[in-house]
Motif scaffolding. Structure first.
Motif, PDB file in Angstrom:
ATOM      1  N   MET A   1     -13.504 -27.032 -29.932  1.00 34.96           N
ATOM      2  CA  MET A   1     -13.118 -26.067 -28.898  1.00 34.96           C
ATOM      3  C   MET A   1     -12.079 -26.659 -27.946  1.00 34.96           C
ATOM      4  SD  MET A   1     -13.698 -22.928 -27.867  1.00 34.96           S
ATOM      5  CE  MET A   1     -13.470 -21.941 -26.419  1.00 34.96           C
ATOM      6  N   ILE A   4      -8.622 -26.316 -29.357  1.00 42.79           N
ATOM      7  CA  ILE A   4      -8.168 -24.918 -29.306  1.00 42.79           C
ATOM      8  C   ILE A   4      -7.750 -24.542 -27.890  1.00 42.79           C
ATOM      9  CG2 ILE A   4      -8.945 -22.514 -29.550  1.00 42.79           C
ATOM     10  CD1 ILE A   4     -10.624 -23.548 -31.976  1.00 42.79           C
ATOM     11  N   ASN A   5      -8.551 -24.911 -26.902  1.00 44.92           N
ATOM     12  CA  ASN A   5      -8.187 -24.638 -25.506  1.00 44.92           C
ATOM     13  C   ASN A   5      -6.855 -25.287 -25.152  1.00 44.92           C
ATOM     14  OD1 ASN A   5     -10.500 -23.133 -24.912  1.00 44.92           O
ATOM     15  ND2 ASN A   5     -11.665 -24.934 -24.296  1.00 44.92           N
ATOM     16  N   HIS A   7      -4.438 -26.077 -27.222  1.00 45.97           N
ATOM     17  CA  HIS A   7      -3.377 -25.366 -27.948  1.00 45.97           C
ATOM     18  C   HIS A   7      -3.037 -24.045 -27.242  1.00 45.97           C
ATOM     19  CE1 HIS A   7      -0.818 -24.220 -31.227  1.00 45.97           C
ATOM     20  NE2 HIS A   7      -1.552 -23.145 -31.504  1.00 45.97           N
ATOM     21  N   PHE A   8      -4.051 -23.332 -26.779  1.00 47.33           N
ATOM     22  CA  PHE A   8      -3.820 -22.077 -26.070  1.00 47.33           C
ATOM     23  C   PHE A   8      -3.002 -22.307 -24.802  1.00 47.33           C
ATOM     24  CE2 PHE A   8      -7.697 -19.437 -27.749  1.00 47.33           C
ATOM     25  CZ  PHE A   8      -7.160 -19.500 -29.018  1.00 47.33           C
ATOM     26  N   ILE A  50     -15.504 -18.806 -28.121  1.00 48.95           N
ATOM     27  CA  ILE A  50     -14.233 -18.096 -27.917  1.00 48.95           C
ATOM     28  C   ILE A  50     -14.472 -16.749 -27.237  1.00 48.95           C
ATOM     29  CG2 ILE A  50     -12.395 -16.864 -29.152  1.00 48.95           C
ATOM     30  CD1 ILE A  50     -11.737 -19.771 -29.101  1.00 48.95           C
ATOM     31  N   TYR A  65       0.649 -15.181 -35.830  1.00 49.54           N
ATOM     32  CA  TYR A  65       0.287 -16.104 -36.911  1.00 49.54           C
ATOM     33  C   TYR A  65       1.241 -15.869 -38.073  1.00 49.54           C
ATOM     34  CZ  TYR A  65      -2.808 -18.522 -40.226  1.00 49.54           C
ATOM     35  OH  TYR A  65      -3.346 -19.381 -41.163  1.00 49.54           O
ATOM     36  N   LYS A 154     -10.903 -22.264 -36.996  1.00 45.27           N
ATOM     37  CA  LYS A 154     -10.145 -23.360 -36.382  1.00 45.27           C
ATOM     38  C   LYS A 154      -8.716 -23.372 -36.902  1.00 45.27           C
ATOM     39  CE  LYS A 154     -10.362 -28.288 -35.363  1.00 45.27           C
ATOM     40  NZ  LYS A 154     -11.098 -29.549 -35.569  1.00 45.27           N
ATOM     41  N   PHE A 157      -6.798 -20.378 -35.262  1.00 49.42           N
ATOM     42  CA  PHE A 157      -6.479 -20.561 -33.846  1.00 49.42           C
ATOM     43  C   PHE A 157      -5.449 -21.670 -33.612  1.00 49.42           C
ATOM     44  CE2 PHE A 157     -10.841 -18.657 -33.002  1.00 49.42           C
ATOM     45  CZ  PHE A 157     -10.332 -17.424 -32.631  1.00 49.42           C
ATOM     46  N   LEU A 158      -5.564 -22.764 -34.355  1.00 46.67           N
ATOM     47  CA  LEU A 158      -4.647 -23.886 -34.137  1.00 46.67           C
ATOM     48  C   LEU A 158      -3.254 -23.639 -34.719  1.00 46.67           C
ATOM     49  CD1 LEU A 158      -6.930 -27.013 -34.656  1.00 46.67           C
ATOM     50  CD2 LEU A 158      -6.112 -26.010 -32.508  1.00 46.67           C
TER      51      LEU A 158
END
Length: 202
Positions: A1, A4-5, A7-8, A50, A65, A154, A157-158
């Motif tokens: 997580m 991902i955070n 990356h966001f 998420i 994406y 994953k 999202f990444l």
């Protein structure tokens, strides 16, 4: 997580576009339990996290994406827009449980939508496979309605990224990679040149 955070944040962060009221942790858990009871399956921990954090949110930039499979609704494009995360707030326009229940014909009890892509189309987790699908509500008889786009949450999202208009234009612009002239064309060009040159001399 954490990855991902991070990356966001690198993508410009997200905002609550509907200015929904925040739900208490017990209310969030109740909503998640409602979904799990309906599906008869547990929501994987990553998606639970998420949804708790980002439900009802959208990216501040044009994010999507890059798909490697053909999606008819996209035409020749390979960029699948990310609209917004579905919401756990019952009065929200994109309330997850309502969308799930009202579209049982396309989601069944194996797919859990978590984001809207193009309007009315969704990004969903296949809970059995743990893979991510694009699901279209509007498709013809010879088109697939469920198209796998990522092997895992994953991975999906990444690999979200910002749309780059320059790259999209370059990809679609025809490129001249070689040029050759026939003898007939060269002869016509020479004759035209001779004619125009002689006219000028007169």
């Amino acid at each position: 997580m954490k990855a991902i955070n991070k990356h966001f944040k690198a993508l410009g962060g997200l905002c609550n576009i509907n200015h929904e009221m925040s739900l208490s942790l017990p209310d969030l858990e109740n909503e998640i339990r409602l979904i799990e009871n309906y599906l008869g399956k547990d929501i994987p921990e990553l998606l639970r996290d998420i949804l708790r954090k980002y439900h009802g949110y959208s990216f501040n930039k044009d994010i999507g994406y890059n798909v490697t499979v053909q999606i008819p609704i996209l035409g020749d494009s390979t960029f699948l827009d990310f609209g917004q995360f579905l919401s756990l707030y019952p009065k929200a326009p994109l309330y997850l449980f309502d969308i799930l229940e009202n579209n049982e014909d396309i989601f069944g009890h194996d797919f859990l939508p978590f984001a809207e892509a193009t309007p009315g189309d969704y990004i969903a987790l296949n809970i059995n496979e743990q893979s991510v699908y694009f699901i279209s509500h509007d498709f013809s008889e010879n088109e697939q309605s469920h198209i796998k786009i990522a092997d895992s949450l994953k991975d999906y999202f990444l690999h979200l990224c910002e749309r780059t208009e320059e790259n999209e234009v370059l990809e679609k612009t025809p490129k001249i990679i070689s040029v050759s002239y026939s003898n007939d064309l060269l002869l016509m060009m020479q004759e035209w040149k001779n004619k125009n040159t002689s006219n000028k001399e007169r």
